[in-house]
Motif scaffolding. Structure first.
Motif, short mmCIF file in Angstrom:
data_model
loop_
_atom_site.label_atom_id
_atom_site.label_comp_id
_atom_site.label_asym_id
_atom_site.label_seq_id
_atom_site.Cartn_x
_atom_site.Cartn_y
_atom_site.Cartn_z
N VAL A 55 0.89 -1.10 -0.01
CA VAL A 55 -0.08 -0.08 -0.02
C VAL A 55 0.89 1.21 -0.07
N THR A 56 2.25 1.09 0.22
CA THR A 56 2.83 2.34 0.15
C THR A 56 3.55 2.53 -1.20
N ASP A 57 3.13 1.82 -2.35
CA ASP A 57 3.61 2.04 -3.58
C ASP A 57 2.73 2.93 -4.36
N SER A 58 3.30 3.45 -5.69
CA SER A 58 2.25 4.32 -6.23
C SER A 58 2.86 4.12 -7.76
N PRO A 59 1.89 3.86 -8.70
CA PRO A 59 2.38 3.85 -10.12
C PRO A 59 2.88 5.10 -10.72
N LEU A 60 2.63 6.19 -10.22
CA LEU A 60 2.83 7.47 -10.88
C LEU A 60 2.98 8.63 -9.75
N GLN A 61 3.96 9.51 -9.95
CA GLN A 61 4.05 10.70 -9.07
C GLN A 61 3.09 11.68 -9.60
N VAL A 62 2.32 12.20 -8.84
CA VAL A 62 1.43 13.27 -9.13
C VAL A 62 1.50 14.71 -9.25
N HIS A 63 2.70 15.16 -8.86
CA HIS A 63 3.07 16.63 -8.40
C HIS A 63 2.65 17.65 -9.71
N ASN A 64 2.57 17.08 -10.92
CA ASN A 64 2.23 17.76 -11.88
C ASN A 64 0.60 17.76 -12.40
N LEU A 65 -0.17 16.92 -11.41
CA LEU A 65 -1.46 16.85 -11.90
C LEU A 65 -2.26 18.24 -11.72
N LYS A 66 -3.29 18.46 -12.58
CA LYS A 66 -4.15 19.67 -12.60
C LYS A 66 -5.33 19.49 -11.95
N ARG A 67 -5.93 20.37 -11.30
CA ARG A 67 -6.97 20.44 -10.31
C ARG A 67 -8.25 20.05 -11.19
N GLY A 68 -9.00 19.14 -10.61
CA GLY A 68 -10.27 18.97 -11.42
C GLY A 68 -10.00 17.72 -12.39
N THR A 69 -8.91 17.07 -12.37
CA THR A 69 -8.56 15.92 -13.29
C THR A 69 -9.35 14.78 -12.57
N ILE A 70 -10.06 14.05 -13.53
CA ILE A 70 -10.56 12.56 -13.03
C ILE A 70 -9.37 11.79 -12.89
N VAL A 71 -9.37 11.04 -11.85
CA VAL A 71 -8.10 9.96 -11.47
C VAL A 71 -8.81 8.76 -10.80
N SER A 72 -8.58 7.70 -11.86
CA SER A 72 -8.95 6.48 -11.42
C SER A 72 -8.25 5.32 -11.30
N ASP A 73 -8.33 4.46 -10.33
CA ASP A 73 -7.49 3.37 -9.98
C ASP A 73 -8.48 2.13 -9.88
N LEU A 74 -8.09 1.14 -10.73
CA LEU A 74 -8.80 -0.02 -10.69
C LEU A 74 -8.81 -0.97 -9.52
N ILE A 75 -7.82 -0.64 -8.68
CA ILE A 75 -7.69 -1.31 -7.37
C ILE A 75 -8.87 -0.99 -6.40
N TYR A 76 -9.41 -1.89 -5.64
CA TYR A 76 -10.19 -1.68 -4.75
C TYR A 76 -9.83 -2.18 -3.34
N ASN A 77 -8.70 -2.96 -3.35
CA ASN A 77 -8.12 -3.30 -2.00
C ASN A 77 -6.71 -2.45 -1.88
N PRO A 78 -6.61 -1.59 -1.13
CA PRO A 78 -7.53 -0.76 -0.28
C PRO A 78 -8.46 -0.09 -1.28
N LEU A 79 -9.67 0.45 -0.68
CA LEU A 79 -10.65 1.36 -1.45
C LEU A 79 -9.74 2.48 -1.96
N THR A 80 -8.96 3.20 -1.14
CA THR A 80 -8.31 4.11 -1.61
C THR A 80 -6.80 3.94 -1.44
N THR A 81 -6.18 4.13 -2.45
CA THR A 81 -4.79 3.53 -2.71
C THR A 81 -4.08 4.95 -2.37
N LEU A 82 -2.64 4.85 -2.21
CA LEU A 82 -1.91 5.93 -1.98
C LEU A 82 -2.02 6.89 -3.09
N PHE A 83 -1.94 6.17 -4.45
CA PHE A 83 -2.21 7.19 -5.68
C PHE A 83 -3.36 7.98 -5.46
#
Length: 276
Positions: free
Chosen positions: A199-227
């Motif tokens: 759960v401490t791993d992430s597929p992508l660093q999000v420092h350049n993500l713009k506000r309002g972007t839809i970010v989707s993760d197909l994982i549901y265990n955990p329900l809210t990933t670090l990503f």
């Protein structure tokens, strides 16, 4: 009684039985759904068993989604383009394969977006089977662009070739995806990076993500990933894998029975099972 089920190996962890059985019960349908553990060496016999036992519908999960095609009578266009089947309908002994993964994700995305996708730029992280289903479905629906980021660029390039039948897009490195993240309106992680117990791993660093972007993760265990947590902190609208799981299951339910199940009830069943 109508019998339905899921085949996979292993398959004991599947939440499909409880989701479908609770829906059958709520709709007062004389039907039952169960999980069948099928070793790859027994796949052909299992498919013949569907015919012999008059099982009305089957979901197909790992590792059978590709191999099962050889034993079916017909597959639909979506399954052909994806190259995998996750749903089988038994029509009087004729087994017809389809793939509801991509369309299930698309329906989940449209529910979340509340706006047309035609002008959206999409980034998909990963190039495996789940990515292929999602990319084909979104590309056929229509967006402005789909780029695919993967640690092995050659795999991303193969998927881009298929997507380019319908939409523009490129294969890019994970580094380039992170650097140009602000260009995308929708970002989708299809990899298992960040799944429990990692759960401490992430597929992508999000420092350049713009506000309002839809970010989707197909994982549901955990329900809210670090990503997803990090994306939300940067003002993203986040979505986990429950929506896709429920929508693909609902589509299979419709194909088998001709009845539209209650999505809200199915979602509640899954979330209760996950403890969320």
């Amino acid at each position: 009684m109508g019998v339905y089920g899921v085949i996979g190996f292993p398959v004991s962890q599947s939440m499909s039985p409880i989701m479908h059985n609770q829906e059958f019960q709520a709709l007062q349908m004389d039907a039952y759904y169960t999980a069948f553990a099928v070793h790859p060496s027994q796949l052909e016999q299992a498919i013949e068993g569907i015919r012999a036992l008059h099982i009305k519908g089957i979901n197909v999960t790992i590792p059978h989604k590709v191999a099962v095609i050889d034993y079916l009578d017909e597959i639909d266009e979506e399954a052909r383009l994806i190259g995998a089947v996750n749903t089988i309908k038994n029509e009087n002994g004729r087994l017809i394969g389809s793939n509801t993964d991509g369309e299930g994700y698309l329906r989940s995305l449209l529910f979340l977006s509340k706006a047309p996708l035609a002008t959206k730029k999409v980034l998909v992280v990963g190039a495996g089977g789940a990515a292929r289903a999602i990319v084909i479905a979104i590309a056929r629906h229509g967006v402005q662009k789909i780029d695919i980021a993967n640690r092995t660029i050659s795999k991303a390039e193969q998927l881009v070739k298929h997507a380019n039948q319908f939409v523009a897009g490129s294969a890019i490195s994970i580094h380039d995806a992170e650097e140009h993240l602000s260009e995308y309106d929708i970002v989708i992680n299809t990899t298992s990076v960040g799944m429990s117990p990692h759960v401490t791993d992430s597929p992508l660093q999000v420092h350049n993500l713009k506000r309002g972007t839809i970010v989707s993760d197909l994982i549901y265990n955990p329900l809210t990933t670090l990503f997803l947590k990090q994306a939300k902190e940067r003002g993203a609208l986040i979505d986990n894998g429950v929506g896709m799981f429920v929508h693909q299951g609902a589509l299979a339910f419709e194909k088998w029975t001709g009845i539209s199940p209650n999505l809200e009830r199915m979602t509640k069943t899954v979330l209760n099972e996950l403890g969320g």
